[in-house]
Design an enzyme around this catalytic site. Structure first.
Site, PDB file in Angstrom:
ATOM      1  CG  ASP A  27      -1.611  -1.158   1.603  1.00 52.23           C
ATOM      2  OD1 ASP A  27      -1.543  -2.125   0.841  1.00 52.23           O
ATOM      3  OD2 ASP A  27      -2.260  -1.154   2.651  1.00 52.23           O
ATOM      4  CD  GLU A  63      -7.121  -5.074   3.956  1.00 60.14           C
ATOM      5  OE1 GLU A  63      -6.532  -5.854   4.700  1.00 60.14           O
ATOM      6  OE2 GLU A  63      -6.831  -4.964   2.744  1.00 60.14           O
TER       7      GLU A  63
END
Ligand code: FRU
Length: 496
Positions: A25, A204
């Site tokens: 990420d 998430e």
């Protein structure tokens, strides 16, 4: 001194990649004193996921990046999972002696000592020197909740009307909002989503942003971006959904019915994306970047010394469509500086079996095309071709579907679901299809309907697959305009 040439097979030539090792990420993106910071989930000892650190790079144009030393390393509170960073202009935290500086808010991940159950708690780190060095706050962690196992990825922003910090954070199957005056003490404001949208995977990496609708500075909506993790039984793997609604500083309300699902991207490789802090665009848009991979196969892709790239940085905006207000994505204008040479065509009728692009080759380019499909049943581009390799971007005229087919795009056998074709509805506008696409050494990004439709996919073609074809099936197509821009590598000149 670096000796890397950045020419390994599949090394993206104009997308951000770590110099070496594993990345997932994007984290902590913030603009501060002339620099765009990009932190990222990083495992510095392997090309697969492992103990997470925050890698770090900075850029002045969002295209060329300078790699900096690791910013955050695991400590006694655990590994460093995803999170955000803000400029604390008013020194609300007291870290900056009345001045301003950067504060990172992230998840510390470890285990409950007695049971071994995963423990995820939120922590702070701050920097007095433009992100070059970081100090862990001695009061860490600042926010925990023992009842929730998946409690992570805080995204924080300053809410001007209420003069308060707001945190959006994933809490298993929903998003929680907390508020704070000083970034250290947080109060629960509300929860959203347990019965809304897709729950195909764990929630998430949320982000909550305010955007003008159709560029109207007097009319805004709030967009809640939520990544949802991989589900072993679903082919799509991990992906991003979003909700459009209102936010009053405490509570988010969805303007659509709870069962409406809006996907941010219709390809497979745009995940965990969030926006830059402190970088609002002139038109009110927000700068965004996503991780160009998918938990379904992220650890298996056939790259060598590094794994994964980011999407092109994009500007997010809101546009009204017949079914409601939708997020649109446009690559940042700085990408246009990479254009090295352009070949253009206008008003040409192409018959089935004729290839307008015969003789043209490339592995790094942008294409802009508008065509009237006329009597054709399918029109498209076959890219990165050679032998039986091809990545197809096509329009199924009868069913009004835009698709990318990467079934024969090159190396696909590392995971059974990687080789696939996926489609998204796309209406003709004034009888035309208009597409813009970016081809790099291991990815393709396609934008249509002024960015309201995006398809982002990794591909792993052979280096020799550089052919291209404009094809039509079932009838002739009128190409209104076509531009092929060869793009420079961001590494040009670096190793000479
Ligand atoms: C999303 C994610 C986050 C987590 C991080 C760990 O891809 O699972 O929820 O913080 O990756 O690397």
């Amino acid at each position: 001194m670096t000796t890397l040439s950045y020419t390994e097979a599949f090394r993206p030539q104009f997308h951000f990649t770590p110099e070496a090792h594993w990345m997932n990420d994007p984290n902590g993106m913030v603009y501060f004193e002339g620099e765009y910071h990009l932190f990222y989930q990083y495992h510095p000892e392997s090309t697969t996921w492992g103990p997470m650190h925050w890698g770090h790079a900075v850029s002045r144009d969002l295209i060329h990046w300078e790699h900096l030393p690791i910013a955050l390393k695991p400590d006694h509170n655990g590994f460093i999972f995803s999170g955000s960073a803000v400029v604390d202009e008013k020194d609300t935290s007291g870290f900056f002696s009345g001045g301003s500086g950067l504060v990172a808010l992230f998840t510390h991940a470890d285990e409950y000592p007695d049971t071994g159950r995963p423990r995820q708690r939120q922590s702070l780190s701050y920097s007095l020197d433009k992100g070059r060095s970081w100090t862990m706050y001695e009061g860490n962690p600042v926010l925990s909740d023992e009842t929730i196992t998946d409690f992570r990825d805080p995204k924080v922003f300053w809410h001007e009307p209420l003069s308060v910090w707001v945190m959006a954070i994933a809490a298993g199957d929903h998003i929680r909002f907390y508020t704070s005056g000083n970034l250290k003490e947080w109060s629960l404001a509300s929860e959203f989503g347990a019965t809304e949208g897709s729950h195909d995977g764990v929630w998430e990496c949320p982000d909550l942003i305010k955007l003008p609708v159709d560029g109207n500075p007097g009319y805004h909506k709030w967009v809640l971006i939520v990544s949802i993790g991989d589900h072993p039984e679903l082919r799509e793997g991990s992906r991003i959904q979003y909700f459009v609604g209102d936010f009053d500083g405490y509570r988010f309300t969805n303007n659509a019915s709870p069962d409406t699902i809006l996907w941010l991207d219709h390809g497979r490789d745009n995940y965990a994306g969030v926006t830059w802090s402190n970088a609002d665009q002139e038109n009110g848009g927000k700068l965004y970047v996503g991780w160009m991979s998918n938990w379904k196969y992220a650890n298996l892709t056939p790259t060598s010394t590094w794994r994964s790239a980011m999407t092109l940085p994009r500007v997010l905006s809101l546009v009204t469509r017949k079914d409601g207000v939708r997020v649109a994505q446009t690559p940042v204008v700085e990408v246009e500086k990479l254009r090295r040479s352009t070949v253009s065509w206008e008003d040409i009728i192409v018959e089935p079996g004729c290839n307008l692009l015969a003789g043209h080759h490339g592995d790094r380019y942008e294409i802009e095309i508008s065509f009237e499909p006329g009597s054709a049943s399918e029109v498209g581009l076959k890219l990165r071709t050679s032998g039986d390799e091809e990545t197809v971007v096509g329009y199924d005229v009868l069913n009004r579907l835009l698709f990318v087919d990467r079934s024969n795009s090159g190396t696909t056998d590392f995971q059974p679901h990687f080789g696939c074709k996926h489609s998204v509805p796309l209406e003709l506008v004034d009888g035309m299809v208009t597409l813009r696409l970016f081809m790099d050494w291991s990815s393709i990004e396609v934008f249509a309907d002024e960015g309201a439709v995006a398809i982002t996919d990794q591909i792993f073609p052979d280096l020799s697959s550089t052919g291209m074809e404009l094809y039509t099936i079932g009838g002739s197509v009128k190409v209104i305009s076509l531009q092929l821009h060869e793009l420079d590598s961001i590494y040009t000149g670096m190793n000479t």
